[in-house]
Design a protein around this motif. Structure first.
Motif, PDB file in Angstrom:
ATOM      1  N   ALA A   1      -4.547   4.121 -24.349  1.00 41.01           N
ATOM      2  CA  ALA A   1      -3.270   3.636 -24.883  1.00 41.01           C
ATOM      3  C   ALA A   1      -3.174   3.898 -26.382  1.00 41.01           C
ATOM      4  CB  ALA A   1      -3.103   2.151 -24.572  1.00 41.01           C
TER       5      ALA A   1
ATOM      6  N   PRO B   1      -4.644   7.292  -9.214  1.00 38.84           N
ATOM      7  CA  PRO B   1      -4.007   5.992  -8.998  1.00 38.84           C
ATOM      8  C   PRO B   1      -3.148   6.025  -7.739  1.00 38.84           C
ATOM      9  CG  PRO B   1      -3.700   6.744 -11.261  1.00 38.84           C
ATOM     10  CD  PRO B   1      -4.254   7.895 -10.494  1.00 38.84           C
TER      11      PRO B   1
ATOM     12  N   THR C   1      -9.656  11.727 -19.210  1.00 38.02           N
ATOM     13  CA  THR C   1      -9.239  10.598 -18.369  1.00 38.02           C
ATOM     14  C   THR C   1     -10.331  10.193 -17.372  1.00 38.02           C
ATOM     15  OG1 THR C   1      -8.263  12.000 -16.657  1.00 38.02           O
ATOM     16  CG2 THR C   1      -6.845  11.350 -18.517  1.00 38.02           C
TER      17      THR C   1
ATOM     18  N   ARG D   1       0.555   5.658 -16.548  1.00 35.78           N
ATOM     19  CA  ARG D   1      -0.060   4.779 -15.555  1.00 35.78           C
ATOM     20  C   ARG D   1      -1.483   4.416 -16.007  1.00 35.78           C
ATOM     21  NH1 ARG D   1      -0.206   4.080  -9.830  1.00 35.78           N
ATOM     22  NH2 ARG D   1       2.028   4.608  -9.827  1.00 35.78           N
ATOM     23  N   LEU D   2      -2.235   5.408 -16.460  1.00 40.58           N
ATOM     24  CA  LEU D   2      -3.627   5.178 -16.837  1.00 40.58           C
ATOM     25  C   LEU D   2      -3.768   4.319 -18.084  1.00 40.58           C
ATOM     26  CD1 LEU D   2      -5.079   8.765 -16.215  1.00 40.58           C
ATOM     27  CD2 LEU D   2      -5.384   6.747 -14.759  1.00 40.58           C
ATOM     28  N   GLU D   3      -2.836   4.466 -19.045  1.00 43.47           N
ATOM     29  CA  GLU D   3      -2.977   3.724 -20.301  1.00 43.47           C
ATOM     30  C   GLU D   3      -2.808   2.211 -20.110  1.00 43.47           C
ATOM     31  OE1 GLU D   3       1.548   3.887 -22.231  1.00 43.47           O
ATOM     32  OE2 GLU D   3      -0.013   5.156 -23.076  1.00 43.47           O
ATOM     33  N   ALA D   4      -2.172   1.817 -19.011  1.00 40.24           N
ATOM     34  CA  ALA D   4      -1.977   0.387 -18.753  1.00 40.24           C
ATOM     35  C   ALA D   4      -3.312  -0.333 -18.580  1.00 40.24           C
ATOM     36  CB  ALA D   4      -1.099   0.194 -17.521  1.00 40.24           C
ATOM     37  N   ASP D   5      -4.330   0.396 -18.129  1.00 42.72           N
ATOM     38  CA  ASP D   5      -5.634  -0.228 -17.876  1.00 42.72           C
ATOM     39  C   ASP D   5      -6.723   0.331 -18.784  1.00 42.72           C
ATOM     40  OD1 ASP D   5      -4.576  -1.742 -15.682  1.00 42.72           O
ATOM     41  OD2 ASP D   5      -4.678   0.096 -14.475  1.00 42.72           O
ATOM     42  N   ASN D   6      -6.337   1.112 -19.777  1.00 41.63           N
ATOM     43  CA  ASN D   6      -7.335   1.749 -20.625  1.00 41.63           C
ATOM     44  C   ASN D   6      -6.865   1.655 -22.076  1.00 41.63           C
ATOM     45  OD1 ASN D   6      -8.969   3.600 -22.075  1.00 41.63           O
ATOM     46  ND2 ASN D   6      -9.342   4.795 -20.214  1.00 41.63           N
ATOM     47  N   GLU D   7      -7.424   0.687 -22.807  1.00 43.70           N
ATOM     48  CA  GLU D   7      -6.973   0.425 -24.176  1.00 43.70           C
ATOM     49  C   GLU D   7      -7.192   1.632 -25.088  1.00 43.70           C
ATOM     50  OE1 GLU D   7      -7.820  -2.774 -27.763  1.00 43.70           O
ATOM     51  OE2 GLU D   7      -8.422  -3.249 -25.705  1.00 43.70           O
TER      52      GLU D   7
END
Length: 860
Positions: free
Chosen positions: A280, A238, A306, A271-277
């Protein structure tokens, strides 16, 4: 007259109180001695563990008084905490009423023990006068930069709405509510204990009078390690994230890396979980796990790929996958690891689950038949760092090296090639003290929109807890108490809001020992009193407090010294530490039925009896399974009420038993037979005193000399026992001396002198009986105030010695001869014995062996 413990004990306790015998005041003309037992939580009942703990301290305190010391022996109550809130929620009452009611009850239970405590110094940590001074310490620490505020990931109970310690999370659920625990990021207050990691570690070597096991436990908790800190380059990460930083203590395994793992709370994972349900969801599930090392170790190792990759620092073409893993915590190291499955079982389990490579970097020097490397299906190979191994992929080439040598070679290589830096790190983390609960010491700061976080003014301390709170809904009552919560800013006078978090109860117990030196002072300590009374000369408590309580107290002493509240000598506050064993008892489990909730049904000791060779329930006759001795526990009903023991036998019997049956550092099993035997012995001493008091004077004889010699031996042995915490050994000598005295043919004057001495030697253990014997035998003043007897060295050397005589290896007789008799004369005397003459039957012995002072062996 019969031995009436209740009458005797009440009488002498009143005499000690009237004399003010145990009230401690500073006196420069006597050496001081400060003895302290870890203070109790006011649960409402004392137990036999309390009796044992406080009796040990009392023995030391009374002995030191007798040897001319000015003794400080105080008592207080560790009174804040969750149990009081639990009780209030269950009963609709108030934690304050519950706590002070329990204190009154426990004090009433403790008083009959006859402890040499200066009760004038008593306090509870929930007294505003105490926690107000704790708030003053907090402000001083804040001014010196020893306390700070930051965001941190914590265990959060969403029902009770409070932070939980790792130990309060059970199977992922809150210990009280049963709710699934979440890991949340909250703003918390912290003490900077980690800044003192090296100092706290090095100072352990100066604690010569601490148990080695306690020092080792603290050393491991502080956890000094040398390793390599470096970064993996992140491929297509990211924006703003191009590296994953890692700290490892085993850089020698870097060439066996197969994946990189990050914590669910790592900035990259967030950061990654914001766009990956899906990620998350995985992270949220991980955050509901407990964070204790034990729970993480037991949990199934799970990860989330990831999709990102990193480049290995040794080879840009070598790429490793990046996983979010449920066994990595953000507050350990950097929150990221590289996995080397061949040499870490946790990593190996993970690699096999996700079909990742397994590559060994070293192997055993001499592999036994059947040994399989991890990549061949064997377990992870994890030798000690000091062991020599065959490096397959070493940084010094393929060579035999110890793990430590391999680590040094790896660090040197990486530093020389600009890959990373060798660093020293500590496992110890800063101490988070914020708790979202009512019954604790309020943190004395306010939050102002204009001024930010503002310390309360010292003249406004204590910031008192409000009494008008309710527990009819979850969460911290302080959050919903507007007249307490809403206040004026100490700096600008504008509208502000009090900090509603209270302090961890470990704070309360981290400086109480210093407060005892001046418990009514309007400052945390008075330097003049602290200079005189500190340090604690002898600290006594359970091994369960070996790490956190003692470590936090050591930090607090340093912080208090920096802030001018303790002298420099007190940065290590406890000169000597003794950790006593537990009091245990058999468990009686009903063999025929269970409790209503389906769990085993346990019976109290007084509910069962032995009948026809079996143990049964008295009322029903139901069979009972006797489980071997275990720690006394209310949940198992294997507790013995000290109050009932004192009522039945007296405090001296309880004291004598808990000291006599086992070395004090080991567990002691409480038995009814043992208590009865202790009572019978004390009754015997009482009766012996009665007999000697009625004796008439007679001329001196050899029996007088022999009794005095045995008396001085007893003085010597008991003194040695008390000074070395060998209380059971001292009591064994007292048993023996009582036997000697009861059989003695010495005159009345000598026997009176001997039993007065016996009373003095027993006084630290059985002070009430000792006082009565002392008084009946003409002792001057109080026995508890009498000077400790000193052994005459000349009397410890015997004029004669009694030697056993063995004939062909079997003991047949004994002979008493002068201690300096020549061996040839001992042989003649032994051969003249009737038993020897009878065995020889006119023949000459084949051999006679005399071991001076030990034995005579005759071979026929």
């Amino acid at each position: 007259m019969p031995y009436s413990a209740a009458e005797i004990e009440a009488k002498w306790q009143s005499a000690w109180d009237e004399a003010g015998l145990f009230r401690a005041t500073r006196s420069e003309d006597r050496p001081k001695y400060y003895v302290l037992e870890m203070f109790p939580y006011p649960s409402g009942r004392i137990h036999m563990g309390h009796v044992r703990n406080y009796t040990m301290g009392d023995v030391i305190a009374r002995y030191k008084i007798a040897t001319g010391h000015n003794v400080l022996h105080p008592m207080g109550w560790d009174a804040f905490g969750m149990p009081a809130e639990n009780a209030a929620m269950a009963s609709g009452g108030h934690p304050k009423d519950w706590t002070y009611g329990n204190i009154a009850t426990m004090k009433k239970q403790m008083k009959p023990l006859g402890l040499s405590i200066d009760w004038s110094r008593e306090f509870a940590t929930c007294d505003p006068e105490y926690y107000g001074q704790q708030q003053a310490l907090f402000l001083d620490f804040l001014e010196k930069g020893l306390v700070y505020r930051k965001n941190a990931v914590v265990n959060w109970d969403p029902v009770d709405m409070t932070v939980l310690a790792n130990e309060q999370v059970e199977n992922g659920r809150g210990w009280r509510s049963g709710a699934l625990v979440e890991r949340r990021e909250l703003t918390q207050w912290f003490f900077k204990i980690s800044d003192y990691s090296q100092e706290l570690l090095e100072a352990l070597d100066t604690l010569e009078h601490w148990p080695a096991k306690v020092r080792l436990m603290q050393e491991n908790w502080i956890g000094r390690s040398r390793g390599l800190q470096f970064s993996f380059s992140l491929i297509d990460g990211p924006d703003g994230m191009d590296r994953v930083e890692v700290y490892t203590t085993r850089p020698d395994t870097l060439m066996g890396a197969s994946f990189v793992g990050i914590s669910p709370d790592h900035p990259l994972a967030r950061r990654l979980e914001a766009d990956n349900e899906a990620l998350a969801e995985f992270n949220a599930e991980c955050r509901r796990m407990g964070t204790s090392e034990e729970e993480l170790e037991k949990a199934e190792k799970r990860g989330f790929d990831t999709g990102l990759r990193v480049r290995h620092p040794l080879d840009p073409a070598w790429e490793l996958p990046v996983y979010v893993a449920n066994f990595i915590l953000m507050d350990y190291g950097t929150g990221a690891i590289f996995g080397c499955p061949a040499h870490d079982q946790r990593d190996l389990d993970f690699a096999r689950k996700y079909a990742l490579p397994v590559v060994s970097t070293y192997a055993p020097v001499a592999a036994e038949d059947g040994f399989a490397l991890p990549e061949e299906g064997g377990a992870a190979y994890v030798p000690q760092k000091t062991e020599t191994v065959n490096y397959i992929k070493g940084f010094a080439g393929d060579a035999q090296q110890t793990g430590l040598e391999g680590i040094d070679a790896a660090i040197a290589f990486c530093e020389a090639n600009g890959i990373g830096q060798g660093v020293t790190k500590f496992r110890l983390r800063d101490w988070g003290l914020s708790r979202q609960r009512y019954w604790g010491c309020p943190i004395p700061v306010v939050h102002c929109d204009s001024c930010g976080v503002v310390p309360e003014k010292k003249e406004n301390l204590p910031v008192r807890l409000p009494d008008d709170v309710s527990f009819d809904q979850p969460g911290n009552p302080l959050d919903r108490h507007p007249t307490w919560r809403d206040c004026a800013c100490p700096k600008c006078g504008g509208a502000a809001r009090r900090e509603t978090d209270t302090m961890d109860t470990f704070v309360d117990s981290s400086w109480y020992f210093a407060r005892f030196t001046a418990p009514r002072a309007e400052t945390p300590t008075v330097m003049e009193e602290a200079e005189y009374w500190m340090n604690v000369d002898q600290y006594i408590g359970g091994i369960e407090h070996a790490i956190l309580h003692l470590l936090y107290s050591r930090f607090f002493a340093r912080a208090m010294q920096i802030c001018g509240h303790l002298p420099e000598k007190s940065i290590e506050p406890f000169n000597a530490l003794f950790t006593q064993g537990m009091v245990t008892h058999a468990i009686y489990e009903n063999a025929e039925r269970r409790a209503d909730n389906g769990r085993p049904l346990y019976h109290y000791p007084d509910e069962v009896e032995e009948r026809d060779g079996a143990v049964v329930v008295k009322e029903t006759g139901e069979a009972v399974t006797v489980i071997p001795s275990a720690k006394m526990s209310k949940s198992k009903n294997n507790v013995v009420d000290p109050v009932s023991i004192i009522d039945a036998y007296g405090a001296d019997t309880a004291r004598w038993f808990v000291l006599s049956d086992s070395p004090p550092e080991r567990d002691v099993e409480w038995t009814a037979a043992g208590a009865e035997a202790a009572f019978k012995h004390l009754t015997r001493v009482w009766n012996l005193s009665e007999r000697i008091a009625e004796m008439e004077d007679a001329p001196e004889s050899d029996a007088d000399k022999e009794l005095l010699r045995e008396m001085h031996k007893a003085i010597h042995d008991v003194t040695m026992g008390v000074e070395s915490f060998g209380f059971n050994a001292a009591i064994a000598k007292l048993y023996a001396f009582t036997n000697t005295l009861s059989k003695s043919k010495a005159g009345a004057a000598t026997q009176r002198q001997a039993i007065r001495t016996l009373a003095q030697l027993m006084s630290p253990m059985t002070p009430h009986l000792a006082e009565d014997v002392w008084a009946r035998q003409g002792g001057e003043g109080l026995c508890a105030a009498a000077t400790w007897p000193v052994a005459d060295e000349a009397m410890l050397v015997s004029d004669t010695v009694t030697l056993p005589i063995q004939i062909n290896g079997k003991r047949r007789a004994e002979i008493t001869v002068p201690a300096d008799m020549d061996k040839s004369e001992v042989e003649k005397a032994a051969l003249a014995m009737n038993a020897v003459q009878k065995a020889l039957d006119g023949a000459a012995p084949k051999k006679i062996i005399v071991v001076p002072g030990r034995i005579v062996n005759v071979v026929i």
